[in-house]
Write an enzyme that holds these catalytic residues in place. Structure first.
Site, PDB file in Angstrom:
ATOM      1  N   ARG A  72      14.859  -0.027  -7.926  1.00 46.86           N
ATOM      2  CA  ARG A  72      13.428  -0.338  -8.012  1.00 46.86           C
ATOM      3  C   ARG A  72      12.992  -0.501  -9.456  1.00 46.86           C
ATOM      4  O   ARG A  72      13.445   0.231 -10.338  1.00 46.86           O
ATOM      5  CB  ARG A  72      12.581   0.782  -7.376  1.00 46.86           C
ATOM      6  CG  ARG A  72      12.968   1.151  -5.948  1.00 46.86           C
ATOM      7  CD  ARG A  72      12.734   0.041  -4.950  1.00 46.86           C
ATOM      8  NE  ARG A  72      11.347  -0.430  -4.930  1.00 46.86           N
ATOM      9  CZ  ARG A  72      10.366   0.162  -4.238  1.00 46.86           C
ATOM     10  NH1 ARG A  72      10.607   1.238  -3.535  1.00 46.86           N
ATOM     11  NH2 ARG A  72       9.144  -0.336  -4.255  1.00 46.86           N
ATOM     12  N   ARG A  90       4.128 -11.379   4.094  1.00 47.67           N
ATOM     13  CA  ARG A  90       5.596 -11.345   4.066  1.00 47.67           C
ATOM     14  C   ARG A  90       6.215 -11.008   5.421  1.00 47.67           C
ATOM     15  O   ARG A  90       7.444 -11.002   5.547  1.00 47.67           O
ATOM     16  CB  ARG A  90       6.082 -10.340   3.020  1.00 47.67           C
ATOM     17  CG  ARG A  90       6.088 -10.935   1.639  1.00 47.67           C
ATOM     18  CD  ARG A  90       6.548  -9.929   0.629  1.00 47.67           C
ATOM     19  NE  ARG A  90       7.988  -9.961   0.432  1.00 47.67           N
ATOM     20  CZ  ARG A  90       8.615  -9.233  -0.501  1.00 47.67           C
ATOM     21  NH1 ARG A  90       7.936  -8.423  -1.270  1.00 47.67           N
ATOM     22  NH2 ARG A  90       9.910  -9.316  -0.642  1.00 47.67           N
ATOM     23  N   PRO A 108       0.800  -1.213   0.000  1.00 51.27           N
ATOM     24  CA  PRO A 108       0.000   0.000   0.000  1.00 51.27           C
ATOM     25  C   PRO A 108       0.836   1.268   0.000  1.00 51.27           C
ATOM     26  O   PRO A 108       1.797   1.397   0.735  1.00 51.27           O
ATOM     27  CB  PRO A 108      -0.820  -0.119   1.277  1.00 51.27           C
ATOM     28  CG  PRO A 108      -0.844  -1.555   1.592  1.00 51.27           C
ATOM     29  CD  PRO A 108       0.504  -2.035   1.174  1.00 51.27           C
ATOM     30  N   GLU A 109       0.419   2.167  -0.847  1.00 54.65           N
ATOM     31  CA  GLU A 109       0.972   3.510  -0.877  1.00 54.65           C
ATOM     32  C   GLU A 109      -0.137   4.436  -0.393  1.00 54.65           C
ATOM     33  O   GLU A 109      -1.161   3.974   0.115  1.00 54.65           O
ATOM     34  CB  GLU A 109       1.412   3.869  -2.307  1.00 54.65           C
ATOM     35  CG  GLU A 109       2.330   2.819  -2.930  1.00 54.65           C
ATOM     36  CD  GLU A 109       2.733   3.138  -4.367  1.00 54.65           C
ATOM     37  OE1 GLU A 109       2.729   4.324  -4.735  1.00 54.65           O
ATOM     38  OE2 GLU A 109       3.043   2.198  -5.107  1.00 54.65           O
ATOM     39  N   LYS A 113       2.346   6.906   4.317  1.00 55.69           N
ATOM     40  CA  LYS A 113       1.862   5.527   4.202  1.00 55.69           C
ATOM     41  C   LYS A 113       1.513   4.927   5.555  1.00 55.69           C
ATOM     42  O   LYS A 113       1.290   3.720   5.655  1.00 55.69           O
ATOM     43  CB  LYS A 113       2.913   4.655   3.508  1.00 55.69           C
ATOM     44  CG  LYS A 113       3.302   5.149   2.120  1.00 55.69           C
ATOM     45  CD  LYS A 113       4.425   4.322   1.523  1.00 55.69           C
ATOM     46  CE  LYS A 113       4.995   4.996   0.270  1.00 55.69           C
ATOM     47  NZ  LYS A 113       6.177   4.292  -0.253  1.00 55.69           N
TER      48      LYS A 113
END
Length: 285
Positions: A263, A112, A2-3, A59
């Site tokens: 990235r 995760r 999520p951003e 965030k």
DNA sequence: AGTCGCCTGGTA
DNA sequence: TACCAGGCGACT
């Protein structure tokens, strides 16, 4: 995962679901490592209080309690926050369960195990989180500051957009998408971005964030609404995760994948060109 | 600036 | 089987 738009969506949904005012009757920590930091015993401080505020900064999602403490959640890559009736089937990956007095449960988990839940007082929230973040990209970022930050460094523009200390809330999806909308190459030196381009880029940032919030965020893989539903912004991605597909502006040009600052990065090499930079000019001479 | 670690799951 | 992933902090 999520951003900013995803956390904003969660926040909006918690507010719509009238979580504020509910008191907390129980906390179950199924995976102790999810609790990154507590000033005091989590359970002792939280049980019996009620939620009197839900807000977002960058965030981070913050559940404010009526005893001046805050449950501070960072979703990292795969975090998930669900609001379920107590009788609803167990949700896979659940790590912490916050039971409310109306029979509902806030269930947080992360497949995760990167995500964190912290309990902190108002002063710590400010000192350890809020003061370390730049202005919120959706609600606090203006052109004046944005251009000044750009001028201050030669880092690639995309890396700067991802730097939470400079600007809070933008992650990899929205950095890629905003740069495409603004027609700026991800590796452009920040200081080479002209004021006119900075204005375009700021507009693009606000645009992609707002549109995504309207669509309930992006559920590329893991993101879920509090009821388990999916966001829809991934349906209108222009470049993110589109390597090898045509650029929406150039049907015969394929989106390229590369790494910037480690990235995954997507861009169209026709509409996003590196502005002729000063270093090149010097070498040319 | 680049790489690694944290972990697990999905996909080429 | 290998590689990649909406993040970020600690390394070198």
């Amino acid at each position: 995962m999520p951003e900013l738009p995803e956390i904003e969506t969660i926040k909006n949904q918690l507010l719509s679901a009238a979580v504020i005012g509910r008191s907390i009757t129980q906390i179950e920590v199924l995976y102790p490592q999810v609790v990154a930091y507590t000033e005091e015993g989590f359970e002792d401080v939280v049980v019996g209080t009620s939620v009197d505020d839900v807000h977002r900064k960058g965030k981070y999602l913050v559940l404010g309690l009526d005893n001046k403490r805050n449950i501070v959640i960072h979703f990292r890559m795969n975090g998930r926050l669900l609001l379920r009736e107590r009788t609803f089937a167990f949700d896979p990956y659940t790590q912490i369960v916050i039971s409310l007095d109306d029979g509902r449960e806030l269930r947080f988990g992360d497949s995760r195990k990167f995500a964190t839940v912290e309990l902190m007082c108002d002063a710590d929230l400010k000192a350890k989180i809020v003061n370390k973040l730049g202005p919120d990209a959706a609600s606090e970022l203006d052109l004046e500051y944005f251009y000044q930050v750009l001028q201050s460094t030669t880092r690639p523009i995309k890396s700067l957009l991802l730097d939470q200390q400079k600007i809070a809330g933008i992650g990899n999806i929205y950095a890629n998408e905003a740069l495409w909308w603004a027609k700026i190459h991800p590796e452009t030196s920040s200081a080479d971005v002209e004021k006119r381009e900075a204005k375009e880029l700021l507009g693009a940032i606000h645009r992609v964030l707002a549109e995504s919030i309207q669509l309930g965020g992006s559920s590329k893989r893991w993101f879920r609404h509090i009821d388990g539903g999916l966001g829809r912004y991934q349906e209108i991605f222009k470049v993110y995760n589109k390597a090898g597909l045509p650029c929406p502006r150039h049907q015969d040009v394929l989106i390229r994948y590369s790494k910037v600052g480690g990235r995954g990065t997507y861009h169209c090499e026709i509409c996003q060109q590196i502005a002729k930079n000063r270093q090149t000019s010097l070498i040319d001479q």
